[in-house]
Design an enzyme around this catalytic site. Structure first.
Site, PDB file in Angstrom:
ATOM      1  CE  LYS B  86      -2.712  -0.566   3.284  1.00  0.00           C
ATOM      2  NZ  LYS B  86      -3.804  -1.008   4.148  1.00  0.00           N
ATOM      3  CE  LYS B 132      18.934  -9.772 -29.972  1.00  0.00           C
ATOM      4  NZ  LYS B 132      17.900  -9.122 -29.220  1.00  0.00           N
ATOM      5  CE  LYS B 158      18.442 -13.237 -23.156  1.00  0.00           C
ATOM      6  NZ  LYS B 158      17.422 -12.870 -24.110  1.00  0.00           N
ATOM      7  CG  ASP B 160      14.462 -10.971 -28.066  1.00  0.00           C
ATOM      8  OD1 ASP B 160      15.448 -10.280 -28.367  1.00  0.00           O
ATOM      9  OD2 ASP B 160      13.450 -10.502 -27.506  1.00  0.00           O
ATOM     10  CD  GLU B 161      13.787  -9.278 -24.163  1.00  0.00           C
ATOM     11  OE1 GLU B 161      14.777  -9.954 -24.512  1.00  0.00           O
ATOM     12  OE2 GLU B 161      13.632  -8.078 -24.467  1.00  0.00           O
ATOM     13  CG  HIS B 249      15.102 -11.011 -19.939  1.00  0.00           C
ATOM     14  ND1 HIS B 249      14.554  -9.756 -20.006  1.00  0.00           N
ATOM     15  CD2 HIS B 249      16.013 -11.074 -20.937  1.00  0.00           C
ATOM     16  CE1 HIS B 249      15.109  -9.097 -21.025  1.00  0.00           C
ATOM     17  NE2 HIS B 249      15.995  -9.871 -21.602  1.00  0.00           N
ATOM     18  N   GLY B 317      25.266  -3.822 -25.005  1.00  0.00           N
ATOM     19  CA  GLY B 317      26.559  -3.203 -25.300  1.00  0.00           C
ATOM     20  C   GLY B 317      27.729  -4.158 -25.203  1.00  0.00           C
ATOM     21  N   GLY B 339      23.931  -9.927 -27.964  1.00  0.00           N
ATOM     22  CA  GLY B 339      22.886 -10.131 -28.970  1.00  0.00           C
ATOM     23  C   GLY B 339      23.471  -9.810 -30.326  1.00  0.00           C
ATOM     24  CB  THR B 340      23.565  -6.658 -32.287  1.00  0.00           C
ATOM     25  OG1 THR B 340      23.902  -5.885 -31.143  1.00  0.00           O
ATOM     26  CG2 THR B 340      22.076  -6.493 -32.556  1.00  0.00           C
TER      27      THR B 340
END
Lengths: 392, 392
Positions: B86, B132, B158, B160-161, B249, B317, B339-340
């Site tokens: 609350k 990706k 993994k 992608d989320e 994640h 990054g 990722g990239t």
């Protein structure tokens, strides 16, 4: 059928750029020639920037983005991951509206209509109380409190949201003790009183416990949706064994809604998302009380919930003297939920309930709430303690 | 054993008053003479204000409150309801630290030690990739991508989320297609590669699906903890059938952590709460990338996770040129998640993986990352594209 989301950015943010980042980054991402054979499929999952507008007065910008429904699983959890998952960490941005297809997610099993049918009350607001003190009472203490308020005419009672399955008053024991009172009231008066039992635990145990409680006679459940997860609410809502109304509590909503330029609007979380996750009735802060809540935001929550047949339960600051104002704001299809406004009545909790019914009757007769015009009794005592807001 | 929480208030807030409101309002509430017979029990559930301090420079105040462990159910959901339910709606306040008993909640089943044992890799950081584009590929597309990176030496991949259980590539089909690749790599090289499959759905179906995936050979799971609920993570963590690591994640974390004066600190949500909810490895934004993330906050997350044996996974990054800096910041017990930074390597994803291993080798040999000093090959091509951060 698409999903539209409005993102608001503070002055100084390049909203056109951010909107594109969201439309691409929260869906497919970028791809190169290696995926040329999937071009059509990839494109079909991209979101689209519908519009970007800047409010001249505040400098805020509003970007509307349309997402394909095929990207999500017709539930709130996958929706949140898509519309705000990674992007929530990217800087100042607040989701201020989400427009979903009508069939998205779950509808309430019972909602306004079903709850009224269970209670057999069709022509007035419902009166709801909260067990207080919140923690530290035994199951039999709960039953004793319930006996007072239920015999006085209360419609619904709920556990305090912080009362979980604790040694001092285990959930099943609370239900069993209170169930006897509910049965007794039913036998004596024919009236049904709902007791929304707080259901807690890790997701697997919570779902099992909810089924057990219903088998043991629970006629309503309370869920802290935001600390347990929308996926839990939707699981309860879609479970055929859970044939009782689910009351959704807003605990923790401020963590994701209170900041001016981050998170999501209260009307999105407590309105749109709750109503599409399967809640039958939703508690949220009223602007009558001490919580800093905007009347316009509250009105939006009310309207969004009602548009899907979900019972709105404005809470905080509700006492008998506020009834005229609350009825002006809400009309009949509302649950008036009072914690201290019932339990701390100077003449006890039963008098607190009576004061609410006196107040409803007085509003129906268009009579003033000025203390001098009130006859001696529970309402007058309540108004002397908490004041009133004449708003006929 | 108690629970201590630090609340930070902006300048102008009466922190002493707010601290008392929290200590009483988030626990028992007030009571009167009617409950005199329960005085001792009620008192035992009250929280206590330990200290209130004001930072002279910023005017911020910090209140530390100690809650009884008996008020909660040894899980994160009931904890959040108690410490911020609350009260989160009461005004500007941010929870900046939560100190829990070591035994509170869950410990990771596998964590750093168990994940290393599964992989048979003990002496270097682990390299992790993300499929990706995120959406729009078929199950066989996923398998083709996996074949490239797995044969190149990758440790973990993994979903992608935002990739849920969608028609275009249903979760079980993705697992089955990718499982063949994993088996092939194992047969040919003896190496285990983990594939963290994104597990989604309403809570009941999610838990069932997780068990099914594990039976079908999933060797890791990915969960969007904040959009599905801590109660779901804890259910997975305590399920004996889920004998594979759970990768948590941070999607949606910004909604509750990004605002300066509201919600909770990232280090609380992605550090303390994840580590006590049973995650084996936790992804969170690194300050190397474009997300506005504070290095001190990142270091806190790292230290909190490691203190409970949970693998830290700085993300965003991450590319081969950042490896020297990442190893200075993290040492060996880290999962470098790109990722990239892998998938968009100019010579393809396999070259992206090779570039990471070249980078690890070069750091081990204390060799410079200046492009002119790099031999032709994957690392050089990566550094030409993304730059480098020499930090030996």
């Amino acid at each position: 059928m698409t999903i539209e989301v409005d993102y608001r950015f503070p002055a100084g943010v390049d909203a056109h750029k951010q909107a594109k980042i969201i439309a691409v980054g929260q869906t497919v991402g970028t791809w190169d020639a290696r995926f040329a054979h999937r071009e059509a499929a990839l494109r079909s999952h991209l979101a689209e920037v519908v519009s970007v507008q800047t409010e001249t007065e505040t400098g805020h910008s509003l970007a509307t983005i349309r997402f394909p429904k095929a990207n999500v699983e017709n539930d709130i959890s996958s929706l949140l991951t898509m519309i705000f998952g990674k992007y929530s960490m990217a800087g100042a941005a607040k989701i201020v509206a989400v427009r979903l297809p009508e069939t998205y997610g779950h509808s309430p099993k019972l909602g306004i209509k079903g709850i009224r049918e269970r209670l057999g009350v069709f022509d007035r607001p419902l009166i709801m109380a909260i067990f207080k003190p919140a923690l530290g009472l035994s199951a039999s203490d709960h039953a004793a409190i319930l006996a007072e308020v239920a015999h006085a005419g209360l419609d619904i009672i709920k556990d305090d949201e912080i009362l979980g399955d604790l040694d001092i008053a285990p959930t099943l024991q609370r239900l069993q003790a209170c169930r006897q009172v509910l049965d007794e009231v039913k036998q004596k008066t024919g009236r049904t009183v709902l007791y929304a039992v707080n259901v807690t635990g890790t997701a697997d145990r919570l779902l099992e416990k909810a089924r057990l409680l219903v088998r043991e006679g629970a006629n309503a459940l309370l869920l802290n949706v935001l600390t347990y997860g929308f996926s839990v609410l939707s699981a309860l809502a879609s479970d055929p064994e859970i044939n009782v109304p689910i009351f959704a509590h807003p605990a923790f909503a401020g963590a994701m809604c209170a900041a001016p330029d981050y998170g999501m609007a209260y009307s999105v979380v407590l309105g749109t998302l709750m109503a599409h996750a399967g809640a039958d009735a939703v508690l949220y802060p009223a602007h009558y009380g001490s919580l800093p809540f905007d009347p316009a935001e509250e009105a939006q929550i009310r309207d969004i919930l009602r548009s899907r047949g979900v019972f709105p339960i404005p809470s905080a600051g509700i006492h008998p003297g506020i009834v005229p104002k609350a009825l002006t704001d809400y009309g009949q299809d509302v649950i008036l939920n009072a914690g201290t406004g019932i339990m701390d009545h100077p003449d006890g909790a039963a008098a607190g309930v009576q004061a609410f019914f006196e107040a409803l009757e007085r509003v129906a007769q268009s009579q003033s709430f000025g203390p001098e015009s009130l006859p001696p009794g529970s309402l007058r005592r309540a108004v002397e303690k908490w004041g009133f807001s004449d708003n006929l």
